[in-house]
Write an enzyme that holds these catalytic residues in place. Sequence first.
Site, PDB file in Angstrom:
ATOM      1  N   HIS A 139      57.366  70.189  -5.617  1.00  0.00           N
ATOM      2  CA  HIS A 139      57.353  69.311  -4.235  1.00  0.00           C
ATOM      3  C   HIS A 139      55.439  68.789  -4.569  1.00  0.00           C
ATOM      4  O   HIS A 139      54.779  69.150  -5.421  1.00  0.00           O
ATOM      5  CB  HIS A 139      56.946  70.735  -3.708  1.00  0.00           C
ATOM      6  CG  HIS A 139      57.157  70.674  -2.056  1.00  0.00           C
ATOM      7  ND1 HIS A 139      56.013  70.607  -1.175  1.00  0.00           N
ATOM      8  CD2 HIS A 139      58.180  70.459  -1.210  1.00  0.00           C
ATOM      9  CE1 HIS A 139      55.893  70.651  -0.096  1.00  0.00           C
ATOM     10  NE2 HIS A 139      57.654  70.563   0.219  1.00  0.00           N
ATOM     11  N   ASP A 215      55.973  78.059  -8.919  1.00  0.00           N
ATOM     12  CA  ASP A 215      56.902  77.579  -7.091  1.00  0.00           C
ATOM     13  C   ASP A 215      57.838  78.266  -6.954  1.00  0.00           C
ATOM     14  O   ASP A 215      58.760  77.754  -7.323  1.00  0.00           O
ATOM     15  CB  ASP A 215      56.347  76.056  -7.200  1.00  0.00           C
ATOM     16  CG  ASP A 215      56.488  75.734  -5.319  1.00  0.00           C
ATOM     17  OD1 ASP A 215      57.633  76.470  -5.019  1.00  0.00           O
ATOM     18  OD2 ASP A 215      56.285  74.170  -5.227  1.00  0.00           O
ATOM     19  N   GLN A 218      61.913  77.911  -3.448  1.00  0.00           N
ATOM     20  CA  GLN A 218      63.492  77.751  -3.205  1.00  0.00           C
ATOM     21  C   GLN A 218      63.828  78.426  -4.385  1.00  0.00           C
ATOM     22  O   GLN A 218      64.987  78.566  -4.028  1.00  0.00           O
ATOM     23  CB  GLN A 218      63.473  76.141  -3.872  1.00  0.00           C
ATOM     24  CG  GLN A 218      63.068  75.002  -3.139  1.00  0.00           C
ATOM     25  CD  GLN A 218      63.355  74.723  -1.958  1.00  0.00           C
ATOM     26  OE1 GLN A 218      65.206  75.044  -1.373  1.00  0.00           O
ATOM     27  NE2 GLN A 218      63.379  73.994  -0.408  1.00  0.00           N
ATOM     28  N   LYS A 241      61.152  80.360   4.683  1.00  0.00           N
ATOM     29  CA  LYS A 241      62.469  79.990   3.645  1.00  0.00           C
ATOM     30  C   LYS A 241      63.441  80.809   3.588  1.00  0.00           C
ATOM     31  O   LYS A 241      64.193  80.650   3.000  1.00  0.00           O
ATOM     32  CB  LYS A 241      61.921  79.061   2.553  1.00  0.00           C
ATOM     33  CG  LYS A 241      61.062  77.859   2.912  1.00  0.00           C
ATOM     34  CD  LYS A 241      61.121  76.742   1.445  1.00  0.00           C
ATOM     35  CE  LYS A 241      60.129  75.896   1.758  1.00  0.00           C
ATOM     36  NZ  LYS A 241      60.511  74.354   2.193  1.00  0.00           N
ATOM     37  N   CYS A 381      59.432  65.764   0.516  1.00  0.00           N
ATOM     38  CA  CYS A 381      58.175  66.094   0.038  1.00  0.00           C
ATOM     39  C   CYS A 381      57.621  66.421  -1.660  1.00  0.00           C
ATOM     40  O   CYS A 381      57.144  67.085  -2.008  1.00  0.00           O
ATOM     41  CB  CYS A 381      57.715  67.112   0.265  1.00  0.00           C
ATOM     42  SG  CYS A 381      57.284  67.142   2.308  1.00  0.00           S
TER      43      CYS A 381
HETATM   44  C1  PLP Z   1      59.880  73.619  -4.013  1.00  0.00           C
HETATM   45  C2  PLP Z   1      59.318  73.911  -2.538  1.00  0.00           C
HETATM   46  N1  PLP Z   1      57.480  74.025  -2.120  1.00  0.00           N
HETATM   47  C3  PLP Z   1      56.452  74.153  -1.942  1.00  0.00           C
HETATM   48  C4  PLP Z   1      56.462  73.999  -0.843  1.00  0.00           C
HETATM   49  C5  PLP Z   1      56.072  74.576   0.600  1.00  0.00           C
HETATM   50  O1  PLP Z   1      56.572  75.012   1.444  1.00  0.00           O
HETATM   51  P1  PLP Z   1      55.088  75.043   2.289  1.00  0.00           P
HETATM   52  O2  PLP Z   1      55.581  74.346   3.447  1.00  0.00           O
HETATM   53  O3  PLP Z   1      56.169  76.043   2.978  1.00  0.00           O
HETATM   54  O4  PLP Z   1      54.371  75.330   2.205  1.00  0.00           O
HETATM   55  C6  PLP Z   1      58.410  73.494   0.009  1.00  0.00           C
HETATM   56  C7  PLP Z   1      58.819  73.472   1.001  1.00  0.00           C
HETATM   57  O5  PLP Z   1      59.878  72.597   1.373  1.00  0.00           O
HETATM   58  C8  PLP Z   1      59.166  73.318  -1.247  1.00  0.00           C
HETATM   59  O6  PLP Z   1      60.369  73.746  -1.571  1.00  0.00           O
END
Ligand code: PLP
Length: 426
Positions: A139, A215, A218, A241, A381
């Site tokens: 992401h 990260d 998910q 999430k 993203c």
């Molecule tokens: C794998 C992953 N990393 C980071 C993010 C970013 O999260 P946030 O928008 O809550 O900061 C997301 C959000 O879609 C994501 O799916």
Amino acid sequence: MSTPAPRDDFPILTRKVRGGHPLIYLDSGATSQRPTQVLEAVAAMDRIHNGAVKRGSHLLAEEASLAYEEAREAVAGFVGVGVDEIVWTQGSTSALNLLAYSFSNLAAGRGESIESDRQIRNRMSVGPGDVVVTTRAEHHANLVPWQELCARTGAELRWLDLDEEGRIDLSTLNRINNRTKIVAFTHVSNVSGAISPVAEIVSVAQAVGATTILDACQSVPHMPVDLAKLGVDFAAFSGHKMLAPTGIGALYGRRELLAALPPFMTGGSMVEVVRMEKTTYAAPPARFEAGTMPVTQAVGMGEAARYLHKIGMEKVAAHEEMLTARLLKGITQIPGVRLLGPAQMRERGGAVSFHVEGVHPHDVGQFLDSRGIAVRVGHHCAQPIHQHFGVFASSRASVGPYNTVDEIDAFLESLAEVRRYFRMEA
Ligand SMILES: Cc1ncc(COP(=O)(O)O)c(C=O)c1O
């Protein structure tokens, strides 16, 4: 059917939308829905307990401070780490940026007054000649901050590549070598759903003394995750999430590493002693929580962690696996629909992205929405992984602990009609 998270707990799921269709929410990968228990905990903070955290001696300040710290305890317990190893952030993006900026502050020699192990500081300090490794599956939140860190420090960015299914190609693990200082990678891809080989990556990174950053955005909401057992140095995950409100998330950092890092944001609440000439910083996690934090949201995230813990993450994972397997089976049987990611459940999470040949993802999304079905469309993203799959964008269905088999079947039935509707087939 019964779901691990009782449907009755989620008032939003009773909505009728777009001319009376029952809402079918298959966009939990983007943001999840919140149960009454979380909504009530948040409302109670505002109605009854609102006060400045750690800034007053009155009852409300005391109650708010206690709720804030109990929420931290609940979240720390939920991911198997110490309460002092959880820093509240606005979300994963802000957690990863906090880390990247703290690393460059360290590289710039900030925080010299912090009493910490010099070896640890050297290990986390990046500069010219050093390498930061990430992956093509990230992401943007776990890619751009590292590009920027490299630009600020003169380090070089490299990445692990992906195989046809979008899994990390283990033959590219040799890109982690003794020049590598940081390895930042996703636990579960938000596009392909592939689960990364955490143990392999951590072991290669540890062998060269690199700092590992996961990260876990998910994974934490969908499966049992014990960050300490995974052995990563840092991890980020988002409240919204995992059934909690927006505006809150967490950065996990191993105690001794957090202790050695200088802050990113500075100001009130993160200090020990402030003199006109010089300031010394509070110990973590306070060092990284400057100013007034999203207290109400943190309490909501604590309640969400308790709620999920009570259901049991094994139950959540088993239910979501069953739904995802059904999604995969159905999607791969629809002509003209290409799955972007593993078709089998082995080492796979619940993000199911697909490309409908000849139909723009936004049209797919609109068609489904006209039936009350909410999915994500666009590049999620994560442009580099879309490039890898040779598409600009895609549609994505992703489940939560409140989804039912009937909802999956209704989605598949509608998806099967998309190409006909747009006259791509007879
Ligand atoms: C794998 C992953 N990393 C980071 C993010 C970013 O999260 P946030 O928008 O809550 O900061 C997301 C959000 O879609 C994501 O799916």
